[in-house]
Design a protein around this motif. Sequence first.
Motif, PDB file in Angstrom:
ATOM      1  N   GLN A 136       0.789  -1.159  -0.023  1.00 16.46           N
ATOM      2  CA  GLN A 136      -0.040  -0.020   0.053  1.00 16.46           C
ATOM      3  C   GLN A 136       0.836   1.258   0.077  1.00 16.46           C
TER       4      GLN A 136
ATOM      5  N   TYR B 172      -8.298   6.712  -0.420  1.00 20.96           N
ATOM      6  CA  TYR B 172      -8.305   5.609  -1.299  1.00 20.96           C
ATOM      7  C   TYR B 172      -8.898   5.698  -2.826  1.00 20.96           C
TER       8      TYR B 172
ATOM      9  N   SER C 222      -4.868   5.181  -6.915  1.00 18.81           N
ATOM     10  CA  SER C 222      -3.888   4.113  -6.691  1.00 18.81           C
ATOM     11  C   SER C 222      -2.829   4.317  -7.574  1.00 18.81           C
TER      12      SER C 222
ATOM     13  N   VAL D  63      -8.284  -2.324  -1.758  1.00 15.86           N
ATOM     14  CA  VAL D  63      -8.200  -0.853  -1.822  1.00 15.86           C
ATOM     15  C   VAL D  63      -7.283  -0.063  -2.770  1.00 15.86           C
TER      16      VAL D  63
ATOM     17  N   THR E 135      -9.007   0.386  -7.721  1.00 16.31           N
ATOM     18  CA  THR E 135      -9.607   1.770  -7.733  1.00 16.31           C
ATOM     19  C   THR E 135     -10.799   1.518  -8.543  1.00 16.31           C
TER      20      THR E 135
END
Lengths: 146, 380
Positions: free
Chosen positions: B51, B324, B327, B368, B371
């Motif tokens: 992440q 979020y 990304s 997450v 997208t």
Amino acid sequence: MDETEETTSRTGLIIGLVLGLPIIAYGIGGALVDADDTSPRELATWVVGLGILDDFVVIPAALAVAWLARRVIPRRAWPPVRAGLFATAVLVAVAWPIVRGFGDDPHNPSLFPRNYTGGLLAALALVWLVVAAWLVVGRVRTEPRC
Amino acid sequence: MSSIGRAASDGVRRRYDSDLHETRTAAWLGIALGVTFGLCFATGLWSHLAQEPPTWFTYPARPAGLYRITQAVHVASGTAAIPLLLAKIWTVHPKLFVWPPASSVLNAVERLALLPLVAGGAFMLFSGIANVARWYPWSFFFPRAHFWVAWVTIGALVVHVGAKSAATWDVVRTRPPVAEPTNPNRRAFLGTVAATSVGLVVATIGGTVAWLSPVSVLAQRRPGQGPQGLPINKTAYSAKVTDLARRPDYRLQVVGNVDRPLRLSVDDLRALPQHEAELPIACVEGWSQSAHWRGVRVRDLLDHAGAADGTEVLVESLQPSGRYRASTLNHDHRTDPDTLLALELNGEPLHLDHGYPVRLVGPNRPGVLQTKWVSKLTVT
């Protein structure tokens, strides 16, 4: 005097400190630098609070329940009953936030799709069924043979 | 009685009437905790690298289902650690009241290092369970708090493992001495704790291990339950895109370091070559499910736009705000043949909650970072 507990290895402890203390410092430093996201004061309150809760509330409560139970329950029945009490406490604690729906989102039906109260009760029923079976098997095994 | 009883003064010892406050029980529980916390830390670090990758690290796109496994292991080992930690603290509880509190400076340091271990361990497990229950009774951002306290806890664990290494090794390699016969009560107790750990994992892991779902009575998700047979985490409603995503003038933009910036309608996207892939949605909260996706390959679209090679791609959502909403695709992910801008899920146009009109889906990505409601690709 320089003595440690008898289960403590002096060399191991020193190596552990050399390796572990920088890691602890990294974590504390990171949380402080990242203050916008971690709210260090509130985070510290949670961490310390949960530590205190564990050591001074949860475990003493378990000790008190065990102390009482052992005065009521026959000695031979204690291990199964202890298992039942332990599993019950853990299951209820872990299930509680979901059973109460603390994090539920009414717009997302795929989240928490089960009947969690029923599920918890079923799990507890299974636990005490196992306890009952253990009691019965234990009694058969210890019955005197002629 | 071995050292835990002896370490406590007589007055304290008398209040603990079990014969399990002893080294062998503590050592076996300690080993199990070391394994579960170690697994939790390694897989948690992996999730963090996925992440928030540092510049020196390229998070790989393959194997496609890896994150699904690492994150399931993360949540399962944390769940299994709950009975272990409680039992361990109970076992060594008499030591809390040892008097004098320290016998030497080194002993004082050792005991002080137990504070971050116990408190940190309790926080890690409590906050993890709360996150799976989507319950946030605090104002800090859970992933960051969970991440930094993990370092503190693991550092304290390293100190403790060092201190107890020799004694634990003694317990593992020796049978109990004749003077201290095998304690049947210990076996029953350790069996109880192990069974509770396993039972707790079985009761919660059904969101990712589908065949256990019928008995996973406390699982947060049920495979197959959700729009188009797939659970969702963020709804269109909570992302505030319900209207934006359905506007007829929707256009996907491809901009940045490209020869030909693109503005494509949904029909334009459908007219491009379509590719199909079987890929899981794997959530940080531990649930995961594979699904059949159909759409345009990101690498085809980037070729179409004449994107510069070897660069990253920022994928943004229509979602107006939120951590979020965007990304990044690194080189591995943007060139992978299965990284798609999906238009269909399980044979139907995407449901609004799955990211209609277009969502990103790629191999080995945390949920997450898949997208939804994609509006713009920026080649950087």
